[in-house]
Design an enzyme around this catalytic site. Structure first.
Site, PDB file in Angstrom:
ATOM      1  N   GLY A  24       0.617  -1.142  -0.062  1.00 32.56           N
ATOM      2  CA  GLY A  24       0.013   0.102   0.137  1.00 32.56           C
ATOM      3  C   GLY A  24       0.796   1.229   0.111  1.00 32.56           C
ATOM      4  CG  ASN A 117      -0.443   0.365 -13.314  1.00 27.49           C
ATOM      5  OD1 ASN A 117      -0.636   0.104 -12.209  1.00 27.49           O
ATOM      6  ND2 ASN A 117       0.528  -0.381 -14.145  1.00 27.49           N
ATOM      7  CG  HIS A 119       5.275  -0.405 -14.981  1.00 25.15           C
ATOM      8  ND1 HIS A 119       5.455  -1.472 -14.416  1.00 25.15           N
ATOM      9  CD2 HIS A 119       6.682  -0.337 -15.847  1.00 25.15           C
ATOM     10  CE1 HIS A 119       6.229  -2.582 -14.846  1.00 25.15           C
ATOM     11  NE2 HIS A 119       7.090  -1.792 -15.562  1.00 25.15           N
ATOM     12  CG  ASP A 156      -4.297  -1.808 -22.839  1.00 20.55           C
ATOM     13  OD1 ASP A 156      -3.554  -2.582 -22.158  1.00 20.55           O
ATOM     14  OD2 ASP A 156      -4.015  -1.572 -24.041  1.00 20.55           O
ATOM     15  CG  ASP A 160       3.233  -3.225 -16.673  1.00 18.63           C
ATOM     16  OD1 ASP A 160       2.457  -2.658 -15.770  1.00 18.63           O
ATOM     17  OD2 ASP A 160       3.924  -4.016 -16.438  1.00 18.63           O
ATOM     18  CB  ALA A 188      10.168   9.875  -9.899  1.00 10.14           C
ATOM     19  CD  GLU A 189       6.432   4.373  -8.439  1.00  9.97           C
ATOM     20  OE1 GLU A 189       5.518   3.993  -8.004  1.00  9.97           O
ATOM     21  OE2 GLU A 189       7.285   3.433  -8.701  1.00  9.97           O
TER      22      GLU A 189
END
Length: 206
Positions: A24, A117, A119, A156, A160, A188-189
């Site tokens: 999480g 999402n 990645h 989709d 990824d 960065a995320e």
């Protein structure tokens, strides 16, 4: 929600469902960003594919409703996906946000371009089935690339894959290990996901 009529998002009332499978950390970042006023949104529901995921407790502590939908309870990807998105529809989110969610799902028509999402690489590099967590960073180091980063994209029906919303780049440094690179990418995320959601809420793409 009915047919293809979607709620219209705005920065003032962005409603999210977050999908998790593990610790999480992405969920925690979003909760913190919302609490600090950096993201004007509300997490309506957290759905976990894993009943032991630490993110479930994290959500509960933040006063967020939770649900567990395990993949092995369903005979097919289609059946699993139907149950998961039925649960999402119940709270009428603007977007469904994958945060370390490791199960393949089929996106129904009413959720196309509404499931996102993040990645931990610069897609199309180091992505696809089996490429998650430290596997990604190990592959980047083994390839000797000069930079890595993260990608926020629409989901989709492939791992990824799907239109890219934004990417953030970080350098790969001499002496990096999967752990040190992972930490740099995660920083960065932490900025990239809220930024992407703000873009989507305002109807724009980078």
């Amino acid at each position: 929600m009915n047919g293809n009529i979607h709620p219209q998002p705005s920065l003032a009332n962005l409603k999210l469902v977050v999908l998790i499978s593990g610790g999480g950390t992405t969920l925690q970042n979003l909760i913190q960003q919302i609490a600090q006023g950096q993201l004007e949104a509300q997490i309506e529901l957290v759905i976990s594919s894993n009943p032991a995921a630490r993110g479930i407790q994290m959500a509960a502590e933040a006063g967020i409703a939770t649900a567990v939908i395990e993949r092995n309870s369903f005979e097919s990807v289609a059946a699993y996906s139907a149950a998961l998105f039925d649960c999402c529809r119940a709270v009428q989110p603007h977007f469904v946000v994958m945060g370390g969610f490791l199960k393949l799902v089929r996106i129904p028509p009413d959720f196309e371009n509404r499931v996102v999402n993040i990645h931990p690489s610069l897609i199309p590099n180091f992505c696809g089935q089996g490429m998650y967590g430290h596997h990604v960073h190990q592959a980047a180091l083994a390839a000797g690339v000069a930079e890595s980063g993260c990608t926020v994209h629409f989901v989709d029906n492939q791992y990824d894959h799907g239109p890219i919303i934004l990417q953030r780049r970080v350098p790969v440094l001499a002496g990096d290990t999967p752990d040190t690179l992972a930490a740099r990418v995660f920083q960065a995320e932490c900025g990239a996901y809220p930024a992407a959601l703000r873009l989507l809420a305002s109807g724009r793409r980078s």
